[in-house]
Scaffold this active site. Structure first.
Site, PDB file in Angstrom:
ATOM      1  N   ASN A 145     -10.178   0.140   0.007  1.00  0.00           N
ATOM      2  CA  ASN A 145      -8.715   0.188  -0.075  1.00  0.00           C
ATOM      3  C   ASN A 145      -8.295  -0.376  -1.431  1.00  0.00           C
ATOM      4  OD1 ASN A 145      -5.961  -0.157   0.117  1.00  0.00           O
ATOM      5  ND2 ASN A 145      -5.993  -1.171   2.102  1.00  0.00           N
ATOM      6  N   CYS A 149       0.802  -1.226   0.000  1.00  0.00           N
ATOM      7  CA  CYS A 149       0.000   0.000   0.000  1.00  0.00           C
ATOM      8  C   CYS A 149       0.834   1.276   0.000  1.00  0.00           C
ATOM      9  CB  CYS A 149      -0.955   0.004   1.188  1.00  0.00           C
ATOM     10  SG  CYS A 149      -2.189  -1.283   1.053  1.00  0.00           S
ATOM     11  N   HIS A 199      -3.187   7.353   2.493  1.00  0.00           N
ATOM     12  CA  HIS A 199      -3.613   6.054   1.963  1.00  0.00           C
ATOM     13  C   HIS A 199      -4.940   5.694   2.624  1.00  0.00           C
ATOM     14  CE1 HIS A 199      -3.869   1.948   0.837  1.00  0.00           C
ATOM     15  NE2 HIS A 199      -3.622   1.487   2.042  1.00  0.00           N
TER      16      HIS A 199
HETATM   17  O1  UT7 Z   1      -3.732  -1.133   3.614  1.00  0.00           O
HETATM   18  C1  UT7 Z   1      -2.622  -1.604   4.239  1.00  0.00           C
HETATM   19  C2  UT7 Z   1      -2.698  -2.142   5.561  1.00  0.00           C
HETATM   20  N1  UT7 Z   1      -3.980  -2.599   6.034  1.00  0.00           N
HETATM   21  C3  UT7 Z   1      -4.596  -1.946   7.019  1.00  0.00           C
HETATM   22  O2  UT7 Z   1      -4.189  -0.883   7.400  1.00  0.00           O
HETATM   23  C4  UT7 Z   1      -5.786  -2.631   7.668  1.00  0.00           C
HETATM   24  C5  UT7 Z   1      -5.693  -2.542   9.170  1.00  0.00           C
HETATM   25  N2  UT7 Z   1      -6.743  -3.260   9.885  1.00  0.00           N
HETATM   26  C6  UT7 Z   1      -8.034  -2.870   9.884  1.00  0.00           C
HETATM   27  O3  UT7 Z   1      -8.415  -1.942   9.197  1.00  0.00           O
HETATM   28  C7  UT7 Z   1      -8.975  -3.577  10.809  1.00  0.00           C
HETATM   29  O4  UT7 Z   1      -8.240  -4.414  11.700  1.00  0.00           O
HETATM   30  C8  UT7 Z   1     -10.047  -4.448  10.103  1.00  0.00           C
HETATM   31  C9  UT7 Z   1     -11.053  -3.553   9.380  1.00  0.00           C
HETATM   32  C10 UT7 Z   1      -9.395  -5.416   9.151  1.00  0.00           C
HETATM   33  C11 UT7 Z   1     -10.852  -5.262  11.141  1.00  0.00           C
HETATM   34  O5  UT7 Z   1     -11.409  -4.391  12.098  1.00  0.00           O
HETATM   35  P1  UT7 Z   1     -11.177  -4.620  13.658  1.00  0.00           P
HETATM   36  O6  UT7 Z   1     -11.909  -3.562  14.341  1.00  0.00           O
HETATM   37  O7  UT7 Z   1      -9.717  -4.736  13.916  1.00  0.00           O
HETATM   38  O8  UT7 Z   1     -11.914  -5.981  13.893  1.00  0.00           O
HETATM   39  P2  UT7 Z   1     -11.350  -7.316  14.557  1.00  0.00           P
HETATM   40  O9  UT7 Z   1     -10.497  -8.041  13.591  1.00  0.00           O
HETATM   41  O10 UT7 Z   1     -10.806  -7.008  15.901  1.00  0.00           O
HETATM   42  O11 UT7 Z   1     -12.690  -8.126  14.749  1.00  0.00           O
HETATM   43  C12 UT7 Z   1     -13.670  -7.739  15.727  1.00  0.00           C
HETATM   44  C13 UT7 Z   1     -14.864  -8.670  15.618  1.00  0.00           C
HETATM   45  C14 UT7 Z   1     -14.468 -10.156  15.603  1.00  0.00           C
HETATM   46  O12 UT7 Z   1     -15.484 -10.877  16.266  1.00  0.00           O
HETATM   47  P3  UT7 Z   1     -15.258 -11.412  17.783  1.00  0.00           P
HETATM   48  O13 UT7 Z   1     -14.035 -12.270  17.725  1.00  0.00           O
HETATM   49  O14 UT7 Z   1     -15.057 -10.145  18.584  1.00  0.00           O
HETATM   50  O15 UT7 Z   1     -16.519 -12.128  18.056  1.00  0.00           O
HETATM   51  C15 UT7 Z   1     -14.515 -10.512  14.142  1.00  0.00           C
HETATM   52  O16 UT7 Z   1     -14.789 -11.859  13.906  1.00  0.00           O
HETATM   53  O17 UT7 Z   1     -15.537  -8.432  14.389  1.00  0.00           O
HETATM   54  C16 UT7 Z   1     -15.658  -9.651  13.658  1.00  0.00           C
HETATM   55  N3  UT7 Z   1     -15.589  -9.345  12.241  1.00  0.00           N
HETATM   56  C17 UT7 Z   1     -16.661  -9.007  11.516  1.00  0.00           C
HETATM   57  N4  UT7 Z   1     -17.953  -8.885  11.840  1.00  0.00           N
HETATM   58  C18 UT7 Z   1     -18.802  -8.515  10.861  1.00  0.00           C
HETATM   59  C19 UT7 Z   1     -14.482  -9.306  11.454  1.00  0.00           C
HETATM   60  N5  UT7 Z   1     -14.824  -8.952  10.201  1.00  0.00           N
HETATM   61  C20 UT7 Z   1     -16.170  -8.782  10.214  1.00  0.00           C
HETATM   62  C21 UT7 Z   1     -17.106  -8.394   9.240  1.00  0.00           C
HETATM   63  N6  UT7 Z   1     -18.412  -8.286   9.606  1.00  0.00           N
HETATM   64  N7  UT7 Z   1     -16.748  -8.137   7.969  1.00  0.00           N
END
Ligand code: UT7
Length: 333
Positions: free
Chosen positions: A286, A116, A256
Site C-alpha cells: 500500500n 489513501c 486503491h
Molecule cells: O489504505 C487505507 C486503509 N487501510 C486499509 O484498508 C487496511 C485495512 N485492514 C487490513 O487490511 C487488515 O485488517 C490487516 C492486514 C491490517 C490485518 O489483517 P486482519 O486479517 O484484520 O488481522 P487481525 O488484525 O484481525 O489479526 C489477526 C491475528 C491476530 O492474532 P490473534 O489476536 O488472533 O492471536 C494478530 O495479532 O493475526 C495477528 N497478526 C499477525 N500475525 C502475523 C497481525 N499482524 C500480523 C503479522 N504476522 N504481520
C-alpha cells in the site's frame, strides 16, 4: 463551445530501487510470508533509502518522466497538485518543492491530504480547474514515503506499506474523453481508527511523543477493514448505477491497493472478473497516494481510447470515493 472534460493525456510512475520482501520483514518482526500473503496479498514493497530523500524526490522522477513523454515544457504547466500524507515538511507544500525541483515557474501549486483517497480527491479537484476552461495543463502527482512513518517494530502495520509516486497530466478534451463523473465522501469520525498521533498542533513533537512512538501510523486494522470493504464497494456500485454502467461496459477497475481482499470484494460487487481489475499490490504494498497512478502507469500500454474506467479508493479520515472516466488515448505514449 462544446463541454470541456478533463482528460488524462499521460502518466508516469516511479518506485525506488530497494525491495523489502516478506522474508526480510520476518527477520524484523514476528510474521511470515504465508501470513502476509494470505491476509493482504502483498509479497514485497519498495523502500526509498538514502539520507535526505523524501516524497518529493520520488514525485520529481515521476513528473520529469511525465513532462518528457507528453512533450511538455515546465513553463507550460498551469497547476501542480500533490496528494500526500508524507510531505517533505509540514510546510511548505510538497507540490511547491516538486515544482521548484522540476523548474515549473508559471504555475501555482498545493497539496491535498485525504490519506489513501488523496489521489482521486486531487484528480477531481484538478478536473474542475481544467473544466473551467482557464487551465490547460495540470499535473496531479500522488506519492508517499510511507517508510518514514511506519513503525518497523509493529507487525500489524509495517507489513502493509511501501513507497512510490505517480503523476498524470490533465488537459481539456472537447471530444468527450476524460473524467465523466465522480463521487467523493468523508466521515471524519473514522479518524479514531487510523491516524498519526503526534506531530500536529494538538500534540506537537516532544521527547515523550518520540519515546511513545507516536509519530508512526496508528491503525486499528479490523475496524478500518470493515469500513473499507463496504464503502469502497458501495461507492463503486453507486457510480456505476448513476451512470447506467453495467459490468460489461467497464474495461478496467483501478482500485486503491490496500488489501487484496478489499479489492476482490469490490470487484465482486461490481460484477467484474479479475482480468478487468488492476492489481499490483503483491509488488508494491500500500503506497497510499501512489497506488492508483502506479496501476495506470503499469497498465498504460493495454488501455484504449474510449475505455470506461472506474477509479476507487478508501482511506484514513475516513475518506472514500470513485471516479468514472473515459480513457483518452491508445497504448503507451
Ligand atoms: O489504505 C487505507 C486503509 N487501510 C486499509 O484498508 C487496511 C485495512 N485492514 C487490513 O487490511 C487488515 O485488517 C490487516 C492486514 C491490517 C490485518 O489483517 P486482519 O486479517 O484484520 O488481522 P487481525 O488484525 O484481525 O489479526 C489477526 C491475528 C491476530 O492474532 P490473534 O489476536 O488472533 O492471536 C494478530 O495479532 O493475526 C495477528 N497478526 C499477525 N500475525 C502475523 C497481525 N499482524 C500480523 C503479522 N504476522 N504481520
Amino acid at each position: 463551445m462544446s463541454k470541456i472534460n478533463a482528460a488524462i493525456t499521460g502518466i508516469q510512475g516511479y518506485v525506488p530501487e530497494y525491495i523489502l520482501t516478506n522474508d526480510e520483514l520476518a527477520t524484523m518482526v514476528v510474521t511470515s510470508d504465508e501470513w502476509i500473503t494470505t491476509r493482504t496479498g502483498i509479497k514485497e514493497r519498495h523502500i526509498l533509502k538514502g539520507e535526505g530523500l523524501g516524497t518529493s524526490d520520488m514525485a520529481v522522477e515521476a513528473v520529469k518522466g511525465l513532462l518528457k513523454k507528453t512533450n511538455t515544457s515546465p513553463d507550460e504547466v498551469d497547476l501542480v497538485i500533490c496528494a500526500t500524507v508524507t510531505p517533505d515538511m509540514v510546510y511548505p507544500a510538497t507540490a511547491n518543492i516538486i515544482s521548484d525541483k522540476v523548474g515549473i515557474k508559471n504555475a501555482f501549486s498545493f497539496d491535498i491530504n485525504a490519506a489513501c483517497s488523496g489521489f482521486i480527491y486531487a484528480l477531481v479537484t484538478a478536473s474542475k480547474y481544467v473544466e473551467s476552461g482557464g487551465y490547460k495543463k495540470v499535473i496531479v502527482v500522488g506519492g508517499d514515503k510511507m517508510s518514514s512513518v511506519v513503525d518497523y517494530t509493529d507487525r500489524t502495520t509495517c507489513i502493509i506499506f511501501g513507497d512510490a509516486a505517480g503523476a498524470v497530466m490533465l488537459e481539456p478534451s472537447e471530444e468527450g474523453y476524460g473524467i465523466q463523473d465522480s463521487i467523493l465522501k468523508v466521515d471524519g469520525s473514522g479518524r479514531v481508527h487510523l491516524h498519526q498521533k503526534a506531530g500536529g498542533s494538538v500534540r506537537p513533537a516532544s521527547i515523550e511523543t518520540v519515546t511513545n512512538r507516536e509519530h508512526f501510523v496508528y491503525q486499528e486494522g479490523q475496524a478500518v477493514f470493515k469500513f473499507a470493504v463496504t464503502k469502497m464497494a458501495d461507492v463503486s456500485v453507486e457510480i456505476m448505477e448513476k451512470n447506467n454502467l453495467k459490468s460489461e461496459d467497464i474495461a478496467w477497475l483501478v482500485p486503491h491497493q490496500a488489501n487484496l481482499r478489499i479489492i476482490e470484494a469490490t470487484a465482486r460487487r461490481m460484477g467484474l472478473e479479475k482480468d478487468k481489475v488492476m492489481i499490483n499490490i503483491q509488488k508494491y504494498g500500500n503506497t497510499t497516494n501512489g497506488t492508483i497512478p502506479m496501476c495506470l502507469y503499469e497498465w498504460e500500454d493495454q488501455l484504449k481510447k474510449g475505455d470506461n474506467i472506474i477509479l476507487s479508493a478508501f482511506g484514513g479520515g475516513f475518506t472514500w470515493g470513485s471516479i468514472y472516466l473515459k480513457w483518452a488515448y491508445d497504448g503507451k505514449r
